[in-house]
Every structure is written in structure tokens, then in C-alpha cells.
Design an enzyme around this catalytic site. Structure first.
Site, PDB file in Angstrom:
ATOM      1  N   LEU A  66       0.759  -1.183   0.392  1.00  0.00           N
ATOM      2  CA  LEU A  66       0.635  -0.328  -0.368  1.00  0.00           C
ATOM      3  C   LEU A  66       0.158   1.069   0.218  1.00  0.00           C
ATOM      4  O   LEU A  66       1.652   0.997   0.462  1.00  0.00           O
ATOM      5  CB  LEU A  66      -0.464  -0.070   1.145  1.00  0.00           C
ATOM      6  CG  LEU A  66      -2.467  -0.850   1.037  1.00  0.00           C
ATOM      7  CD1 LEU A  66      -2.828  -0.884   2.567  1.00  0.00           C
ATOM      8  CD2 LEU A  66      -3.291   0.011   0.330  1.00  0.00           C
ATOM      9  N   ASP A  67       0.588   2.598  -0.730  1.00  0.00           N
ATOM     10  CA  ASP A  67       1.536   3.334  -1.076  1.00  0.00           C
ATOM     11  C   ASP A  67       1.208   4.077   0.516  1.00  0.00           C
ATOM     12  O   ASP A  67       0.210   3.672   1.675  1.00  0.00           O
ATOM     13  CB  ASP A  67       0.868   4.328  -1.733  1.00  0.00           C
ATOM     14  CG  ASP A  67       0.741   4.047  -3.319  1.00  0.00           C
ATOM     15  OD1 ASP A  67       1.364   3.599  -3.530  1.00  0.00           O
ATOM     16  OD2 ASP A  67       0.088   4.355  -3.945  1.00  0.00           O
ATOM     17  N   PRO A  68       2.352   4.773   1.028  1.00  0.00           N
ATOM     18  CA  PRO A  68       2.257   5.060   2.165  1.00  0.00           C
ATOM     19  C   PRO A  68       1.126   6.286   2.737  1.00  0.00           C
ATOM     20  O   PRO A  68       0.597   6.435   3.540  1.00  0.00           O
ATOM     21  CB  PRO A  68       3.862   6.161   2.439  1.00  0.00           C
ATOM     22  CG  PRO A  68       4.595   5.605   1.381  1.00  0.00           C
ATOM     23  CD  PRO A  68       3.910   5.398   0.125  1.00  0.00           C
ATOM     24  N   MET A  69       0.253   6.755   1.662  1.00  0.00           N
ATOM     25  CA  MET A  69      -0.460   8.194   2.049  1.00  0.00           C
ATOM     26  C   MET A  69      -2.105   6.990   2.080  1.00  0.00           C
ATOM     27  O   MET A  69      -2.803   7.194   2.858  1.00  0.00           O
ATOM     28  CB  MET A  69      -1.168   8.539   0.645  1.00  0.00           C
ATOM     29  CG  MET A  69      -2.111   9.726   0.966  1.00  0.00           C
ATOM     30  SD  MET A  69      -2.809  10.012  -0.518  1.00  0.00           S
ATOM     31  CE  MET A  69      -3.955   8.317  -1.064  1.00  0.00           C
ATOM     32  N   ALA A  70      -2.234   5.334   1.468  1.00  0.00           N
ATOM     33  CA  ALA A  70      -2.526   4.876   2.437  1.00  0.00           C
ATOM     34  C   ALA A  70      -3.269   3.842   3.179  1.00  0.00           C
ATOM     35  O   ALA A  70      -1.997   4.396   3.651  1.00  0.00           O
ATOM     36  CB  ALA A  70      -2.995   4.103   1.243  1.00  0.00           C
TER      37      ALA A  70
END
Length: 315
Positions: free
Chosen positions: A42-46
Site C-alpha cells: 500500500l502506498d504511504p498515503m493509503a
């Protein structure tokens, strides 16, 4: 009696702002184990559901990566970024004041992204181009051209909208935030869905929020907070046999057959022929022996699963 080494699948609710690799590092520390992996980043933002494997159960991760996924997300119409999400740098702030962003127009744009589609992944992605990650090339200013890939979006539904004004580089910009639910095949970029909806509407778009709620049969409601030191991470590990039975049909084995299969021998079983995977389970101790295919009544190993102590996972 020595405590057995950690072995199982861990459902983690990834917090915002840290990478999936950081989650793995925390799990390694909490479990006292080096052999920990994940089934899809998962992306850091997610935020949301991340599946980890510990010990021999890391062998199950290959079979978890391709599971379908469901997300909730917020798409901001009117502003584009170089990463197609809020972690990127704005590249255009067209706004929505002069565009048709009525509910009907939005639904038409969203509908184009449903079903079996060809999707060009986001430029800032982990896809390799000539052996190098696309995001590394993009961040160095190199031109990145990614090939489209076939993906399936079984659900893409707008559940809410908010028309408002934001400030981009000191200037006010009219935007529309769309709350959406997306169910899709593995390999689908929700960021790219946002980008393409924005392109269709002529406004540009990017994600401001993304949360993975479901992976295959697994739900984020059953996941743990890996950063909460009060959580017993070892106790939260799901047994590999339970995970395998959730995903695949199973065939029971007596003690002799379980040993033979563990030794790599072909074992007879009453099960229809299939390429598998089928979970071969030792009846005596309810243990996952392996994932197998079946040909002419014989089990053939796809992946064997030694116990954590057999594998020396705590070494």
C-alpha cells in the site's frame, strides 16, 4: 518445553504515512523474526488491509497476491498531481468551474472505468522498466512510458460528493471531491482510475484518500494495529491451515500420507483432478502439509509447508 516459532498470516490495518516495508519491519521486531513478508504493498498515503506472512507461512503469500481487492477512496476533480495522489506535486489546477461535473457527467466518466478495461498504471509506481522502478525514473526526471494492462473493475460507485474551493500555489481553485467505492482485480491502480476520470471530464484529478478494506475473503475489520504495543501480535497470527482452507478446497491426509507428501512423494487421495491449489491437511494435528494439484488420484506438491521449527524460522 520450547515455544514454537511464529508462523501464520497477519492481518494489519496499515496507518497513514508509513510504507508497507516499515510495517514489515515493525512486525519483524514484534515477532522476533526475520522471515516476514507481505502480499502486495500500500502506498504511504493509503491506509487499510495489509496481509503479512510470518515464518513458513510466507510461502502462502504468493497465493494471496492475486486476490481481488476493495477500496474506499476520495477523488479530487480539478487538480492533477505527478503521482496521481495527494503525496505528489500539483501539475495542473484546471478547477471545475468551467467543466460539466454534474452527477450525470461524473457517472458517465466513472462508467467508462468499469468492467474489463485496459489501464495504463500511474507513472509513479513500482512497476519495473528495463529493470528499474518507474518511480525512481520519474523522480529523476526521466520520461517513463508504461504499457497498458488488462484489469477488471467490478464495482466503481460514487457514494458522496463535496463541491468546495481549495488553494493551490496561493490561488483559489474550485474542486469536487468524490467519495467512491472500488472493487477490482489485483494490479489495478485506483490512482489511475482517478486520473482517467479526471481526463474524461477535462478537469484533471487525483486521490486525496485511499483505504483498502477487503482482500479476497479478508476484511480490515479483523486486522490489528501493528503499532499498538498492547496488541499480542503473535496471538493475532492466523494459522496457515485456516487461511488455506478459507481460500481453497482441502483434502485430509493420515499420518503416513502427510509424512510422504512432506518428503516430496506423490500421495494417493480421493479428490477430483485439478491444477489446484488444494490444501493438503494432516488429519492428526490439523496442520497444513502443502498446497497440491491432483492428477489421476495422486497429489503433486505445488508448495510444501514445513512447521516453523522444521524450517528453522527463528534462526
Amino acid at each position: 518445553m520450547l515455544e514454537s516459532a511464529p508462523d501464520g498470516i497477519l492481518l494489519v490495518d496499515k496507518p497513514q504515512g508509513i510504507s508497507s516495508h516499515r510495517v514489515v519491519a515493525i512486525a519483524r521486531r514484534r515477532l522476533g523474526l526475520k522471515k516476514v513478508g507481505h502480499a502486495g504493498t500500500l502506498d504511504p498515503m493509503a491506509t487499510g488491509l495489509l496481509l503479512l506472512g510470518a515464518g513458513p507461512s510466507t510461502r502462502l503469500l504468493t497465493h494471496l497476491v492475486g486476490l481481488g481487492k476493495t477500496y474506499t477512496a476520495t477523488i479530487r476533480l480539478g487538480v492533477s498531481t505527478d503521482s496521481d495522489d495527494a503525496d505528489g506535486t500539483p501539475t495542473a489546477a484546471i478547477g471545475t468551474a468551467d467543466a460539466d461535473v454534474s452527477d450525470g457527467a461524473v457517472e458517465a466518466a466513472v462508467a467508462l472505468q468499469r468492467g474489463d478495461i485496459e489501464q495504463v498504471p500511474s507513472t509513479v509506481s513500482a512497476i519495473k522498466v528495463d529493470g528499474r522502478r518507474a518511480y525512481d525514473l520519474a523522480r529523476k526526471g526521466e520520461t517513463v512510458v508504461l504499457k497498458s494492462r488488462a484489469v477488471t473493475v467490478s464495482r466503481f460507485e460514487v457514494t458522496g460528493r463535496n463541491d468546495h474551493v481549495v488553494t493551490v500555489d496561493g490561488a483559489p481553485v474550485a474542486v469536487v471531491d468524490l467519495d467512491v467505492v472500488v472493487s477490482c482485480s489485483s494490479g489495478t491502480y485506483v490512482r489511475a482510475l482517478a486520473r482517467d476520470v479526471g481526463a474524461t471530464l477535462g478537469t484533471g484529478a487525483h486521490l486525496t484518500a485511499l483505504r483498502r478494506t477487503i482482500v479476497g475473503p479478508f476484511d480490515v475489520e479483523d486486522a490489528i494495529d501493528i503499532e499498538d504495543e498492547a496488541v499480542d501480535v503473535r496471538a493475532a497470527l492466523a494459522r496457515p491451515v485456516d487461511i488455506a482452507r478459507t481460500l481453497f478446497p482441502s483434502v485430509p491426509l493420515d499420518a503416513d500420507a502427510a509424512k510422504d507428501l512432506s518428503d516430496g512423494k506423490r500421495v494417493a487421495a480421493d479428490h477430483p483432478d485439478t491444477d489446484g491449489p488444494v490444501a493438503a491437511v494432516a488429519r492428526e494435528d490439523d496442520r497444513l502439509v502443502g498446497l497440491v494439484s491432483v492428477r489421476r488420484g495422486l497429489l503433486r506438491v505445488i508448495t510444501n509447508f514445513p512447521t516453523a521449527n522444521q524450517a528453522g524460522a527463528n534462526a
